[in-house]
Write a protein that holds these residues in place. Structure first.
Motif, PDB file in Angstrom:
ATOM      1  N   GLY A 276       0.791  -1.218   0.000  1.00 45.51           N
ATOM      2  CA  GLY A 276       0.000   0.000   0.000  1.00 45.51           C
ATOM      3  C   GLY A 276       0.825   1.270   0.000  1.00 45.51           C
ATOM      4  O   GLY A 276       0.283   2.360  -0.208  1.00 45.51           O
ATOM      5  N   GLN A 277       2.148   1.157   0.212  1.00 44.67           N
ATOM      6  CA  GLN A 277       2.981   2.359   0.265  1.00 44.67           C
ATOM      7  C   GLN A 277       3.258   2.908  -1.138  1.00 44.67           C
ATOM      8  O   GLN A 277       2.884   2.307  -2.149  1.00 44.67           O
ATOM      9  CB  GLN A 277       4.286   2.059   0.990  1.00 44.67           C
ATOM     10  N   VAL A 350     -11.670  -8.861   4.259  1.00 43.58           N
ATOM     11  CA  VAL A 350     -11.092  -7.642   3.706  1.00 43.58           C
ATOM     12  C   VAL A 350     -11.714  -7.377   2.346  1.00 43.58           C
ATOM     13  O   VAL A 350     -11.954  -8.302   1.569  1.00 43.58           O
ATOM     14  CB  VAL A 350      -9.551  -7.752   3.603  1.00 43.58           C
ATOM     15  N   VAL A 351     -11.996  -6.106   2.065  1.00 38.77           N
ATOM     16  CA  VAL A 351     -12.488  -5.711   0.747  1.00 38.77           C
ATOM     17  C   VAL A 351     -11.551  -4.644   0.187  1.00 38.77           C
ATOM     18  O   VAL A 351     -11.216  -3.668   0.873  1.00 38.77           O
ATOM     19  CB  VAL A 351     -13.947  -5.207   0.802  1.00 38.77           C
ATOM     20  N   LEU A 352     -11.070  -4.882  -1.029  1.00 35.55           N
ATOM     21  CA  LEU A 352     -10.166  -3.963  -1.732  1.00 35.55           C
ATOM     22  C   LEU A 352     -10.964  -3.300  -2.840  1.00 35.55           C
ATOM     23  O   LEU A 352     -11.429  -3.969  -3.772  1.00 35.55           O
ATOM     24  CB  LEU A 352      -8.974  -4.732  -2.300  1.00 35.55           C
ATOM     25  N   PRO A 361      -2.251   0.649  -5.274  1.00 28.79           N
ATOM     26  CA  PRO A 361      -1.875   0.221  -3.922  1.00 28.79           C
ATOM     27  C   PRO A 361      -2.620  -1.025  -3.466  1.00 28.79           C
ATOM     28  O   PRO A 361      -2.052  -1.859  -2.742  1.00 28.79           O
ATOM     29  CB  PRO A 361      -2.216   1.434  -3.054  1.00 28.79           C
ATOM     30  N   VAL A 362      -3.890  -1.186  -3.866  1.00 30.02           N
ATOM     31  CA  VAL A 362      -4.619  -2.383  -3.436  1.00 30.02           C
ATOM     32  C   VAL A 362      -4.125  -3.612  -4.200  1.00 30.02           C
ATOM     33  O   VAL A 362      -4.271  -4.744  -3.728  1.00 30.02           O
ATOM     34  CB  VAL A 362      -6.148  -2.199  -3.569  1.00 30.02           C
ATOM     35  N   ALA A 450     -11.980  -2.389   5.029  1.00 28.23           N
ATOM     36  CA  ALA A 450     -12.002  -1.940   3.636  1.00 28.23           C
ATOM     37  C   ALA A 450     -10.832  -1.005   3.352  1.00 28.23           C
ATOM     38  O   ALA A 450     -10.437  -0.198   4.199  1.00 28.23           O
ATOM     39  CB  ALA A 450     -13.316  -1.213   3.336  1.00 28.23           C
ATOM     40  N   TYR A 451     -10.292  -1.145   2.136  1.00 28.15           N
ATOM     41  CA  TYR A 451      -9.230  -0.266   1.641  1.00 28.15           C
ATOM     42  C   TYR A 451      -9.704   0.323   0.310  1.00 28.15           C
ATOM     43  O   TYR A 451     -10.022  -0.423  -0.623  1.00 28.15           O
ATOM     44  CB  TYR A 451      -7.928  -1.043   1.455  1.00 28.15           C
TER      45      TYR A 451
END
Length: 592
Positions: A276-277, A350-352, A361-362, A450-451
């Motif tokens: 994610g960075q 988890v949801v991307l 990032p995802v 979530a992301y």
């Protein structure tokens, strides 16, 4: 000696001109004669301009002592103070900050009050007195003043005795609590005692909980570094400033997105990035001075090369150069991976969620989950214009296929399509943008994390949909590569202006680059601080005290060095800078 109420001071909020902006503030208080009714939220005739930082039930009445007036008159060499000058509602004789404790109760006239917290450090008290450094001085001199909650409403007047009716638990004075939040050298025992004081306002309690959690995380990280344990702690940057990385591959993922692979110029291994960075690139072939841009890492954490994926923008100087001028073998200056939008190690679903190039990032997060052979239920939701613009379509599909409980949903906004490559994972393709109804149909458990990454309107709509269907707001994480939302307490709203060169003669000093805003400006000493320069350029900024106390303005420093005036009461972490009191020693690159 019995403490006394010397003056009752009130004032309604008003607009005040300040540094080319307008501040809506209630800091101008003036004495009133006769009785005044104190109600739950304030005194009759009084009001607060910024209810985020002042006012409300926990901060109904502000108290300041005449003994502190005498201290500041001597400190500043002034004799022009009048009651209410420090924005207080009650000017009192007695009740010193180093003796009054949070949780103490007092009766004044017909009303009863409880001490809830010290004064919030705020630039407006310095504005009121014409002393910009006053917010920092109030803390460093241990004379902040304090807020009261109204326990019993009633009438008060100047001359009333102040009678203590109860001693608060914990025996932590206002000055103790203030130092615990704003000064270094915190005592862990004081933190525990502060959190056990029921009267302490919720905002300060949360700050102390955060400090406690940060101390625990830092201890875990230190243990992991020594081979004792594992955990997530403070993220130290892998290298300071910029270093050369060589372009080892260029891949056109879609007609508008190019992936750039980067390896160490010396052939060595690159430090692993967190999923994610992002990287910040200084691109020498795209302009003078060399522009700086940030791009998400889309590669698997721990891969031999970093991969960033860049969308070509029609008027984007850097993106056009990367798409048309960059060649394999070229060397780019790159700052270390950074950013807090990272995959949190946990066991729940988890949801991307992404749109367009927001998949980058995802995508790294999905790589991490696949590498761990996670048993977590994973939802992959991506919006693209059509299948030609569907970024990482095959790559994401293959990774999802390897997971035991994966759900893939693609939304094409310009056409309808349906695909199934026969490998066992059905990629459900929907027409149009994801909606509340389509998100509700997924059946996401309430404990899903979530992301989200994509354009700001997309992320706002997705956050609303996810919270509406039951996800907790603190389990929804977002990434936005544009400028961060500003925090400018008290400033009245005005139309957004794109960052620009400051008015007046161009500076001749060090080059200040605001990386998120895509702006580079030469420093001029006419600006008191880097924050003042950013304000002059309409670069979105975050601040409150403007004197190095509250750390709201803490900003990642990608390159360069600063000096401080005044010195902050507590220095920022390594690799960060307090822009409100910083001036450049050399060229700076800031994550702003």
């Amino acid at each position: 000696m019995t403490a006394k109420l010397l003056s009752v001071n009130v004032g309604m909020p008003k607009d005040v001109s300040w540094q080319g902006r307008t501040v809506h503030t209630g800091v101008w208080k003036h004495p009133v004669t006769g009785p005044r009714l104190v109600r739950r939220l304030n005194i009759d005739g009084d009001g607060q301009g910024d209810l985020q930082g002042h006012g409300g039930e926990q901060r109904a009445v502000l108290v300041y002592q005449i003994q502190s007036y005498a201290h500041w008159q001597e400190h500043f060499g002034r004799s022009d103070f009048e009651y209410g000058q420090f924005g207080e509602n009650f000017t009192v004789d007695g009740l010193p900050d180093d003796e009054v404790c949070v949780g103490d109760r007092y009766r004044i006239g017909e009303a009863e009050f409880e001490v809830t917290q010290p004064r919030v450090t705020c630039y407006r008290v310095g504005m009121r007195l014409g002393e910009p450094e006053l917010p920092a001085l109030l803390v460093s001199h241990h004379r902040p003043g304090f807020y009261l909650r109204v326990i019993t409403e009633g009438v008060v007047r100047a001359g009333d005795d102040i009678v203590k009716t109860r001693t608060g638990p914990g025996a932590l004075s206002v000055a103790d609590i203030d130092a615990l939040l704003y000064l270094p050298g915190r005592d862990p025992d004081h933190l525990r005692r502060a959190l056990a004081i029921p009267a302490l306002s919720p905002g300060w309690q949360q700050s102390f909980r955060d400090m406690t959690a940060a101390r625990a995380a830092a201890g875990t990280a230190a243990g992991a570094a020594a081979g004792v344990g594992a955990g997530v702690g403070a993220r130290a940057e892998a290298w300071p400033g910029f270093r050369p990385l060589r372009v080892t591959g260029l891949v056109h993922e879609t007609p508008s997105v190019l992936s750039v692979e980067l390896a160490a110029d010396d052939g060595g291994a690159l430090p692993a990035a967190e999923a994610g960075q992002y990287l910040t690139l200084r691109v020498g072939g795209a302009g003078d001075p060399a522009p700086v841009r940030s791009y998400s890492l889309s590669s698997a954490p721990g891969a031999a090369a970093y991969r960033v994926s860049v969308k070509r923008e029609e008027f984007g100087l850097v993106s056009r150069y990367l798409h048309t001028g960059l060649r394999v073998g070229a060397v780019l200056e790159v700052a270390a991976p950074r950013g807090d939008f990272v995959l949190v190690p946990e066991a729940g679903p988890v949801v991307l969620v992404s749109a367009g190039v927001g998949a980058t990032p995802v995508m790294a997060m999905l790589h991490r989950l696949a590498a761990e052979h996670t048993a977590r239920p994973v939802w992959w939701i991506h919006a693209a214009r059509n299948h030609r613009e569907h970024l990482f379509a095959h790559e994401a599909h293959a990774l999802l296929h390897a997971l035991p409980e994966a759900h893939e949903h693609v939304f094409y906004t310009a056409q309808n399509d349906a695909t199934d490559d026969g490998d066992g994972v059905r990629a459900e393709v929907h027409r149009g943008r994801p909606t509340l109804e389509s998100m509700a149909a997924l059946g996401l458990p309430a404990d899903t994390t979530a992301y989200l990454c994509g354009p700001a309107p997309f992320m706002a709509a997705m956050r609303t949909s996810l919270t509406t269907i039951g996800l907790a707001d603190d389990r929804i994480h977002t990434e936005l590569f544009g400028a961060l939302a500003a925090i400018n307490p008290g400033l009245t709203a005005r139309p957004a202006v794109a960052p620009h060169q400051p008015p007046g003669e161009p500076g001749t000093g060090p080059l200040i680059t605001f990386a998120r805003s895509g702006l580079s400006v030469r420093w001029s000493p006419r600006h008191r601080s880097v924050l003042d320069l950013a304000d002059a350029c309409d670069v979105p900024t975050r601040w409150s005290c403007r004197t190095g106390v509250c750390h709201t303005c803490t900003t990642p420093l990608l390159a360069g060095d600063v000096e401080y005036a005044p010195d902050p009461l507590e220095p920022p972490p390594a690799g960060e800078v307090l822009i409100c009191c910083a001036r450049p020693r050399h060229d700076l690159v800031l994550d702003l």
